[in-house]
Enzyme design. Sequence first.
Site, PDB file in Angstrom:
ATOM      1  N   ASP A  85      22.872  31.133  55.493  1.00 41.41           N
ATOM      2  CA  ASP A  85      23.364  30.558  54.243  1.00 41.41           C
ATOM      3  C   ASP A  85      23.441  31.691  53.221  1.00 41.41           C
ATOM      4  O   ASP A  85      22.441  32.350  52.945  1.00 41.41           O
ATOM      5  CB  ASP A  85      22.370  29.483  53.797  1.00 41.41           C
ATOM      6  CG  ASP A  85      22.936  28.605  52.695  1.00 41.41           C
ATOM      7  OD1 ASP A  85      22.652  27.396  52.721  1.00 41.41           O
ATOM      8  OD2 ASP A  85      23.637  29.131  51.811  1.00 41.41           O
ATOM      9  N   ASP A 116      30.146  29.160  53.036  1.00 36.13           N
ATOM     10  CA  ASP A 116      28.955  29.995  52.894  1.00 36.13           C
ATOM     11  C   ASP A 116      27.859  29.699  53.900  1.00 36.13           C
ATOM     12  O   ASP A 116      26.737  30.157  53.727  1.00 36.13           O
ATOM     13  CB  ASP A 116      28.397  29.848  51.475  1.00 36.13           C
ATOM     14  CG  ASP A 116      27.900  28.445  51.189  1.00 36.13           C
ATOM     15  OD1 ASP A 116      28.374  27.506  51.856  1.00 36.13           O
ATOM     16  OD2 ASP A 116      27.047  28.285  50.305  1.00 36.13           O
ATOM     17  N   GLU A 117      28.174  28.959  54.949  1.00 32.89           N
ATOM     18  CA  GLU A 117      27.128  28.583  55.896  1.00 32.89           C
ATOM     19  C   GLU A 117      27.635  28.661  57.316  1.00 32.89           C
ATOM     20  O   GLU A 117      28.805  28.394  57.579  1.00 32.89           O
ATOM     21  CB  GLU A 117      26.721  27.115  55.705  1.00 32.89           C
ATOM     22  CG  GLU A 117      25.833  26.845  54.547  1.00 32.89           C
ATOM     23  CD  GLU A 117      25.394  25.388  54.561  1.00 32.89           C
ATOM     24  OE1 GLU A 117      25.252  24.809  55.660  1.00 32.89           O
ATOM     25  OE2 GLU A 117      25.218  24.842  53.485  1.00 32.89           O
TER      26      GLU A 117
END
Length: 351
Positions: A8, A102-103
């Site tokens: 993350d 973002d992950e």
Amino acid sequence: MAPIAHLDIDAFYASVELLRRPELRGLPVIVSGSGPRAVVTTASYEARRFGVGSAMPTSRARRLCPDAVLVAPDFAAYGAASKEVMALVREAVDRVEVVGMDEAYLDLAELVAPRAAMRRLVNAIREKTGLECSIGIGPNRLVAKVASDAEKPRGFVCLTREQACARFAGHSPGLVPGIGPKTVERLEEMGITTLRALASVPVQALVARFGANHGPDLQRRARFEASARLTTSRVAVSESRETTFDYDISDSAQLEEILGDLAGQLCERLAKQDRRGRNVAIKVRLSDFTTVTRARMIPLPTNDAQVVTQVARELLREYAPARPVRLLGVRVASFQTAPADPDADQLALPL
DNA sequence: TCTGGGGTCCTGTTCCGC
DNA sequence: TCTGGCGGAACAGGACCC
């Protein structure tokens, strides 16, 4: 156990902005739109100290932190940064499930020394992109995800399922993904305020309250039991465009015109992807925030803006909003089946 | 304090055909 | 012929996620 990592990127949008504007480093930065109804998309850790958080109305964030620097979101820049990071991730691991910008979940089964490999990946991402990230490692996605959240920013947490149960036993059930504010509230009404309590309550009580599927699922989550498998490719099942007005609109001619604009944008995008759907839907949010959707199946799949606009306008006329409208949206779904994807190994339907 | 935009998935209801 | 049960499709709403 085949370990899974969850990666993350810390305060992603705000961090990308700080890379471009180093003079803002150390200052509270809020990435958000500018209208009267804007909400915060990301706050830097400096801003979070003032209580500013994602999804909070920007007006409130400004009151909490009057000195914050507001930055308008630049999704093209975030997309480019995300691509760079995910390319590094794929260099490190073969099987990756990307979730949003973002992950990602990483299948570590093939790695000889998974922890060392993740340390190297974090360093490579920092050196090559300037972005920091947090890593969680566990036997399944649930443990990995909660572990990556546990010590942000720059966290690196590795847990077995049993360790996760013990470490988070006293936390609210809302800590676990899939248990949101509404479910937390309903659990509290049953006297269940911790993961420990949720994990040990007789499952019949949960079935009575949440149903035969959701009830047992909640308990499994509280015990950090989850699938260890990743979904490495996904096909979108719907696509939509929606907009919230700065001020509510009552004029139906104006609403129908906006519907046409939204349908135009949506169909342009669908045409680029050569996708056509049979289900056309509208979404209407009224001034009192009640939200209504209306959908219709049409005989032939389409991405024609005229067709979508006409159906959307008919749906709006039939609904005839009784109050001023604050949000209007158009959606197309039920796409023509896409060509077979050889990588879609997790998408087989249950029989 | 006044709540974005883009999605997914699940549930309950209704309708329809067998 | 009437009725009921059943399953699937469509639809609406809600919870949740990033």
